[in-house]
Design an enzyme around this catalytic site. Structure first.
Site, PDB file in Angstrom:
ATOM      1  N   ARG A 174      -3.648   2.792  -9.170  1.00 31.78           N
ATOM      2  CA  ARG A 174      -3.338   1.737  -8.206  1.00 31.78           C
ATOM      3  C   ARG A 174      -3.488   2.333  -6.807  1.00 31.78           C
ATOM      4  O   ARG A 174      -2.903   3.371  -6.503  1.00 31.78           O
ATOM      5  CB  ARG A 174      -1.906   1.255  -8.401  1.00 31.78           C
ATOM      6  CG  ARG A 174      -1.553   0.239  -7.358  1.00 31.78           C
ATOM      7  CD  ARG A 174      -0.081  -0.013  -7.266  1.00 31.78           C
ATOM      8  NE  ARG A 174       0.150  -0.954  -6.184  1.00 31.78           N
ATOM      9  CZ  ARG A 174       1.169  -0.879  -5.341  1.00 31.78           C
ATOM     10  NH1 ARG A 174       2.045   0.082  -5.465  1.00 31.78           N
ATOM     11  NH2 ARG A 174       1.311  -1.755  -4.399  1.00 31.78           N
TER      12      ARG A 174
ATOM     13  N   ASN B  73       0.370   5.190 -10.787  1.00 28.18           N
ATOM     14  CA  ASN B  73       0.748   4.665  -9.475  1.00 28.18           C
ATOM     15  C   ASN B  73       1.451   5.803  -8.730  1.00 28.18           C
ATOM     16  O   ASN B  73       2.635   6.059  -8.948  1.00 28.18           O
ATOM     17  CB  ASN B  73       1.684   3.460  -9.670  1.00 28.18           C
ATOM     18  CG  ASN B  73       2.037   2.785  -8.360  1.00 28.18           C
ATOM     19  OD1 ASN B  73       1.711   3.295  -7.284  1.00 28.18           O
ATOM     20  ND2 ASN B  73       2.692   1.653  -8.449  1.00 28.18           N
TER      21      ASN B  73
ATOM     22  N   GLU C 140       0.378  -6.110 -13.081  1.00 30.13           N
ATOM     23  CA  GLU C 140      -0.634  -5.389 -12.302  1.00 30.13           C
ATOM     24  C   GLU C 140      -1.216  -4.214 -13.092  1.00 30.13           C
ATOM     25  O   GLU C 140      -2.402  -3.914 -12.982  1.00 30.13           O
ATOM     26  CB  GLU C 140      -0.016  -4.889 -10.988  1.00 30.13           C
ATOM     27  CG  GLU C 140       0.330  -6.037 -10.058  1.00 30.13           C
ATOM     28  CD  GLU C 140       1.407  -5.716  -9.030  1.00 30.13           C
ATOM     29  OE1 GLU C 140       1.029  -5.344  -7.924  1.00 30.13           O
ATOM     30  OE2 GLU C 140       2.600  -5.846  -9.329  1.00 30.13           O
TER      31      GLU C 140
ATOM     32  N   HIS D  32      -0.976  -6.964  -2.723  1.00 28.92           N
ATOM     33  CA  HIS D  32      -0.582  -7.504  -4.038  1.00 28.92           C
ATOM     34  C   HIS D  32      -1.788  -8.156  -4.736  1.00 28.92           C
ATOM     35  O   HIS D  32      -1.619  -9.062  -5.548  1.00 28.92           O
ATOM     36  CB  HIS D  32       0.523  -8.569  -3.920  1.00 28.92           C
ATOM     37  CG  HIS D  32       1.823  -8.091  -3.357  1.00 28.92           C
ATOM     38  ND1 HIS D  32       2.508  -8.805  -2.412  1.00 28.92           N
ATOM     39  CD2 HIS D  32       2.558  -6.990  -3.617  1.00 28.92           C
ATOM     40  CE1 HIS D  32       3.631  -8.168  -2.099  1.00 28.92           C
ATOM     41  NE2 HIS D  32       3.675  -7.051  -2.822  1.00 28.92           N
TER      42      HIS D  32
ATOM     43  N   ARG E 202      11.725  -6.563   5.253  1.00 32.28           N
ATOM     44  CA  ARG E 202      10.659  -6.789   6.251  1.00 32.28           C
ATOM     45  C   ARG E 202      10.785  -8.182   6.859  1.00 32.28           C
ATOM     46  O   ARG E 202      11.107  -9.141   6.146  1.00 32.28           O
ATOM     47  CB  ARG E 202       9.287  -6.643   5.584  1.00 32.28           C
ATOM     48  CG  ARG E 202       8.873  -5.211   5.354  1.00 32.28           C
ATOM     49  CD  ARG E 202       7.613  -5.117   4.531  1.00 32.28           C
ATOM     50  NE  ARG E 202       7.907  -4.762   3.150  1.00 32.28           N
ATOM     51  CZ  ARG E 202       7.018  -4.755   2.161  1.00 32.28           C
ATOM     52  NH1 ARG E 202       5.765  -5.080   2.394  1.00 32.28           N
ATOM     53  NH2 ARG E 202       7.377  -4.416   0.941  1.00 32.28           N
TER      54      ARG E 202
END
Ligand code: AMP
Length: 408
Positions: free
Chosen positions: A92, A7, A393, A181, A242
Site C-alpha cells: 500500500r 502496509n 483495501e 482512500h 482533521r
C-alpha cells in the site's frame, strides 16, 4: 496465488497473507516500534487460529520483514512451508502524485519516481521505501507491486482537480487535488455496481469512506469524477482530528492572532481539530455517540451533537453536489469504521433526502452494524439504493498484485 500485502509506516508494518484464489486471509499481523526499544510483533495464523505476540529487536524494516517471514513459515504459527509458496508482495502506497494512475510492478525506474513523491507525503513515502527495501533484503527476487491510494482518482478532469491558484504552482510543485482512500472507493464502488445489476458504465455512485480519516467520491461509470480530499488528506469533511475544508484565509489569520508558525497551524488542523477540536475530549465517534445517547445532562452532549451534526451537514451537501455533477444518482455507499458501524450517523445523513430520491429503511439501517457483507439500508421503493459495504483495501492490493504478476 498467495500474496503478502504490506502496509509500511515509519515505525510499524502491517501485513496480511491473502490467497487470491479464495480471497481468504491466511495470516495477518503487525510489527510495532521498529527502530525503537521494545519492538514487538503480533502475528495471527487465521486458519488454525494460533497467535503469538512477543518483543523482538527490529532495528529496521528489513529486520521486521525477516521476522514476518519467520512466522509465516513457522511450524506452529505459519501457513506456508516455505517462501516459494508466496508468489509476490503488494505494497500500500499513500501518494503516487501524477506519476501513477494504476498499480505497477516495482522496478528501478518506479522507485526513482516514488522518490519524487516524497515531496507530497514525506513521512509516508519514506516509510514505504523502507518497507520495499526491507522486502528486498528479506525476500530477494520476490516480485513487488505498488498499489497507490491516489491512483483511482487519477481519472478526474482538470476542472475537478485544479485549484484556482496561479497556474505556475501546479507546474512547479504539482499543486492539485489528488484524493486518497482510492483502493477503498474503488472496492466499494465496484461492489455497489455489481449490486445495482447494471453495466458499470451506466452507474452513478457516491462512496462515503467515513473513519478516522474520511473522504467522499463521485464515481460515474466506474471513474472518479471528484473526491473531497485534495493535495493532502487534510481536505474535505470533518474527521477524527482533521478539520477538513476551511476558509484558507484562516491560516494566516491564526498565525497572526496566535503568533503561531505555519507548521504549528498545520499541526492544529491535522491533530487537534475535527471531532477532537469541537468536543475538546475525543476523536472517537463512539465516545461522541455515547455522550449524545446519555442526553442533555451529559456535560459533553452539546459539543458532541454539534461535532456529529457538522459532519452530517457536510455529507448531505456533498452527496447533493456529487449528484449534480454526475447528473443523477443510483446509489450511496457508506464504508470504513464509522460508515460501516454508525447507524445513527447514516440515519442523520439519509433522512430528509427524499427530494434526491433517498428513502432510508430505518430498521435495516439499525441492523447493519459489524457487517459481514453488504447491507441494503434503503427501502425497496427508494429511487437511490443506499448500502453499507465493508471495505477491503488489502484485497484490492492482493488482487492487483496477483494480476500484474500473472501477466509477467
Ligand atoms: P477507521 O479509521 O476506518 O478504522 O475508523 C475509525 C472510526 O470508526 C473511529 O472513530 C471509531 O470510533 C469508529 N467506529 C468503529 N466502530 C464503531 C461503532 N460501532 N460505532 C460508531 N463508530 C465506530
Amino acid at each position: 496465488m498467495n500474496i503478502l500485502v504490506v502496509n509500511a509506516g515509519s515505525s510499524s508494518l502491517k501485513y496480511q497473507l491473502i490467497d487470491t484464489a479464495t480471497d481468504v486471509v491466511r495470516a495477518k499481523g503487525i510489527c510495532e516500534r521498529i527502530g525503537m526499544d521494545g519492538s514487538l510483533i503480533e502475528h495471527k495464523q487465521l486458519i488454525k487460529g494460533s497467535k503469538v505476540k512477543l518483543e523482538s529487536p527490529m532495528k529496521d524494516h528489513a529486520d521486521a520483514m525477516k521476522l514476518v517471514v519467520k512466522y509465516l513459515t513457522d511450524a506452529e504459527y505459519g501457513c506456508v512451508a516455505d517462501m516459494n509458496e508466496i508468489q509476490a508482495i503488494g505494497h500500500r502506497v499513500v501518494h503516487g502524485g501524477s506519476f501513477f494512475s494504476g498499480s505497477i510492478l516495482m522496478t528501478e525506474d518506479v522507485l526513482e519516481k516514488l522518490e519524487l513523491c516524497k515531496e507530497f507525503a514525506p513521512l509516508h513515502t519514506v516509510a514505504h521505501l523502507m518497507g520495499i527495501k526491507g522486502c528486498l533484503d528479506a525476500m530477494p527476487g520476490k516480485p513487488q507491486v505498488l498499489v497507490f491510494d491516489t491512483a483511482f482518482h487519477q481519472t478526474m478532469e482538470p476542472e475537478a482537480y485544479m485549484y484556482a491558484l496561479p497556474y505556475e504552482y501546479y507546474e512547479k510543485y504539482g499543486l492539485r487535488r489528488y484524493g486518497f482512500h482510492g483502493s477503498s472507493h474503488r472496492y466499494v464502488s465496484a461492489e455497489m455496481a455489481k449490486l445495482l445489476d447494471k453495466p458499470v458504465e451506466e452507474t452513478k455512485i457516491v462512496t462515503c469512506h467515513i473513519g478516522n480519516g474520511s473522504s467522499i467520491s463521485a464515481v460515474k461509470g466506474g471513474k472518479v469524477m471528484d473526491t473531497t480530499m485534495g493535495f493532502t488528506p487534510l481536505a474535505g469533511v470533518e474527521m477524527g482530528t482533521r478539520c477538513g475544508d476551511i476558509d484558507p484565509a484562516i491560516v494566516p489569520y491564526l498565525m497572526d492572532k496566535e503568533g503561531m508558525t505555519a507548521a504549528q497551524v498545520n499541526d492544529v488542523m491535522n491533530k487537534k481539530s475535527g471531532f477532537l477540536g469541537i468536543t475538546g475530549f475525543s476523536s472517537d465517534s463512539r465516545d461522541l455517540e455515547g455522550a449524545i445517547a446519555a442526553g442533555p445532562s451529559d456535560p459533553n452532549y452539546e459539543k458532541c451533537l454539534l461535532a456529529v451534526n457538522i459532519l452530517k451537514h457536510q455529507l448531505k451537501k456533498c452527496i447533493g453536489a456529487y449528484a449534480a455533477i454526475m447528473n443523477g444518482l443510483d446509489a450511496v455507499v457508506f464504508t470504513a469504521g464509522i460508515g460501516e458501524n454508525s447507524a445513527s450517523l447514516r440515519e442523520r445523513v439519509c433522512v430528509d433526502m427524499e427530494y434526491l430520491g433517498i428513502e432510508l429503511d430505518k430498521q435495516a439501517n439499525e441492523k447493519a452494524v459489524r457487517l459481514s457483507g453488504s447491507a441494503k439500508i434503503s427501502t425497496d421503493s427508494s429511487k437511490v439504493a443506499v448500502y453499507a459495504i465493508p471495505t477491503n483495501e488489502e484485497l484490492v492490493i492482493a488482487r492487483d498484485t496477483a494480476a500484474i504478476v500473472e501477466s509477467l
